[in-house]
Scaffold this motif. Structure first.
Motif, PDB file in Angstrom:
ATOM      1  N   SER A 127      51.996  62.466  12.946  1.00 54.11           N
ATOM      2  CA  SER A 127      51.946  63.388  14.092  1.00 54.11           C
ATOM      3  C   SER A 127      53.200  64.265  14.121  1.00 54.11           C
ATOM      4  N   SER A 128      54.348  63.698  13.817  1.00 55.78           N
ATOM      5  CA  SER A 128      55.582  64.489  13.762  1.00 55.78           C
ATOM      6  C   SER A 128      55.534  65.500  12.627  1.00 55.78           C
ATOM      7  N   LEU A 129      54.995  65.087  11.485  1.00 60.11           N
ATOM      8  CA  LEU A 129      54.924  65.982  10.332  1.00 60.11           C
ATOM      9  C   LEU A 129      54.079  67.211  10.632  1.00 60.11           C
ATOM     10  N   ILE A 130      52.950  67.021  11.276  1.00 55.89           N
ATOM     11  CA  ILE A 130      52.077  68.157  11.602  1.00 55.89           C
ATOM     12  C   ILE A 130      52.819  69.154  12.497  1.00 55.89           C
ATOM     13  N   VAL A 131      53.439  68.635  13.552  1.00 54.75           N
ATOM     14  CA  VAL A 131      54.172  69.507  14.476  1.00 54.75           C
ATOM     15  C   VAL A 131      55.333  70.192  13.755  1.00 54.75           C
ATOM     16  N   CYS A 132      56.093  69.431  12.970  1.00 52.53           N
ATOM     17  CA  CYS A 132      57.271  69.992  12.291  1.00 52.53           C
ATOM     18  C   CYS A 132      56.891  70.998  11.211  1.00 52.53           C
ATOM     19  N   LEU A 133      55.757  70.789  10.532  1.00 53.05           N
ATOM     20  CA  LEU A 133      55.307  71.777   9.541  1.00 53.05           C
ATOM     21  C   LEU A 133      54.982  73.107  10.216  1.00 53.05           C
ATOM     22  N   ILE A 134      54.355  73.038  11.369  1.00 49.03           N
ATOM     23  CA  ILE A 134      54.014  74.265  12.092  1.00 49.03           C
ATOM     24  C   ILE A 134      55.281  74.954  12.596  1.00 49.03           C
ATOM     25  N   VAL A 135      56.148  74.186  13.247  1.00 49.56           N
ATOM     26  CA  VAL A 135      57.398  74.743  13.774  1.00 49.56           C
ATOM     27  C   VAL A 135      58.268  75.264  12.626  1.00 49.56           C
ATOM     28  N   GLY A 136      58.389  74.485  11.558  1.00 48.26           N
ATOM     29  CA  GLY A 136      59.197  74.892  10.407  1.00 48.26           C
ATOM     30  C   GLY A 136      58.691  76.182   9.784  1.00 48.26           C
ATOM     31  N   TYR A 137      57.373  76.302   9.648  1.00 53.39           N
ATOM     32  CA  TYR A 137      56.786  77.509   9.057  1.00 53.39           C
ATOM     33  C   TYR A 137      57.142  78.745   9.887  1.00 53.39           C
ATOM     34  N   ILE A 138      56.990  78.619  11.193  1.00 57.18           N
ATOM     35  CA  ILE A 138      57.286  79.744  12.076  1.00 57.18           C
ATOM     36  C   ILE A 138      58.774  80.103  12.003  1.00 57.18           C
ATOM     37  N   LEU A 139      59.630  79.084  12.033  1.00 52.98           N
ATOM     38  CA  LEU A 139      61.070  79.331  11.952  1.00 52.98           C
ATOM     39  C   LEU A 139      61.451  80.026  10.644  1.00 52.98           C
ATOM     40  N   ILE A 140      60.922  79.526   9.547  1.00 52.88           N
ATOM     41  CA  ILE A 140      61.231  80.103   8.236  1.00 52.88           C
ATOM     42  C   ILE A 140      60.731  81.535   8.162  1.00 52.88           C
ATOM     43  N   PHE A 141      59.514  81.766   8.637  1.00 50.13           N
ATOM     44  CA  PHE A 141      58.941  83.105   8.596  1.00 50.13           C
ATOM     45  C   PHE A 141      59.784  84.094   9.404  1.00 50.13           C
TER      46      PHE A 141
END
Length: 161
Positions: A127-141
Motif C-alpha cells: 500500500s505504501s509502494l503504490i502511494v509513493c510511486l504515484i507521489v514520486g512520479y509527480i514529484l520527479i515530473f
C-alpha cells in the motif's frame, strides 16, 4: 565540458535525492500517523536522513542521464518532448521509489513490531509502494526540469560564456 556535465549530474542527484527523500518520508510518516493516530517527528527525521543517504548512493551509482537517453532513444522519443519527460520520470521513479519505500516501510515495521504491534509486512509495504510511486512520479515530473534548468544555468551551460 565533461567535468561540467559530471558536476551537473552530481548536483541533480543531490537535489532530486533530498526532494524525494523529504516528500516520501513525509508521505510515509503521514500514512503511518493515519493508522496509529500520531505523527512522529523523530521517525520522520530518521526516515528522511536514511532515505536521503540511500537516494544519494543510488544517484551516484546509477547514471540516470545514460539510462534515460538509452531507453528514450530505443523508444524513438526526442529530447524535450512531453512523452520523453513522462518516460524519464517513470524511469527515475521505478529506480528510486521502490528501494526508498522498502527501506522506510521496513524501518516503520520494525519499530511498530518492537512496540508490540501485530501487522503483516507485505500489505503495509504494497500500500505504501503504490502511494509513493504515484507521489514520486509527480514529484520527479515537476522538479526534474526545474532543477535541471537551475543547475545548468548555475554551471554556465546552455548560454554563451
Amino acid at each position: 565540458m565533461d567535468n561540467k556535465m559530471k558536476k551537473v549530474g552530481m548536483q541533480m542527484s543531490i537535489l532530486m535525492g533530498v526532494t524525494l527523500s523529504f516528500c516520501l518520508s513525509l508521505v510515509g510518516n503521514l500514512m503511518g500517523a493515519k493508522q496509529s493516530g500520531a505523527f512522529s517527528v523523530p521517525g520522520f527525521l530518521i526516515s528522511f536522513v536514511i532515505s536521503t543517504v540511500v537516494s544519494l548512493v543510488i544517484g551516484f551509482i546509477v547514471p540516470m542521464k545514460k539510462v534515460n537517453d538509452s531507453v528514450c532513444g530505443k523508444l524513438g522519443l526526442e529530447p524535450g518532448m512531453l512523452k520523453t519527460r513522462l518516460m524519464e520520470s517513470l524511469l527515475s521513479d521505478i529506480i528510486y521509489t521502490p528501494i526508498m519505500t522498502l527501506l522506510m516501510v521496513f524501518l516503520a515495521y520494525k519499530q511498530a513490531v518492537s512496540h508490540g504491534a501485530k501487522m503483516p509486512f507485505l500489505p503495509m509495504f504494497l500500500s505504501s509502494l503504490i502511494v509513493c510511486l504515484i507521489v514520486g512520479y509527480i514529484l520527479i515530473f515537476i522538479f526534474m526540469p526545474l532543477y535541471m534548468k537551475h543547475v545548468m544555468k548555475k554551471n554556465g551551460i546552455g548560454r554563451p560564456e
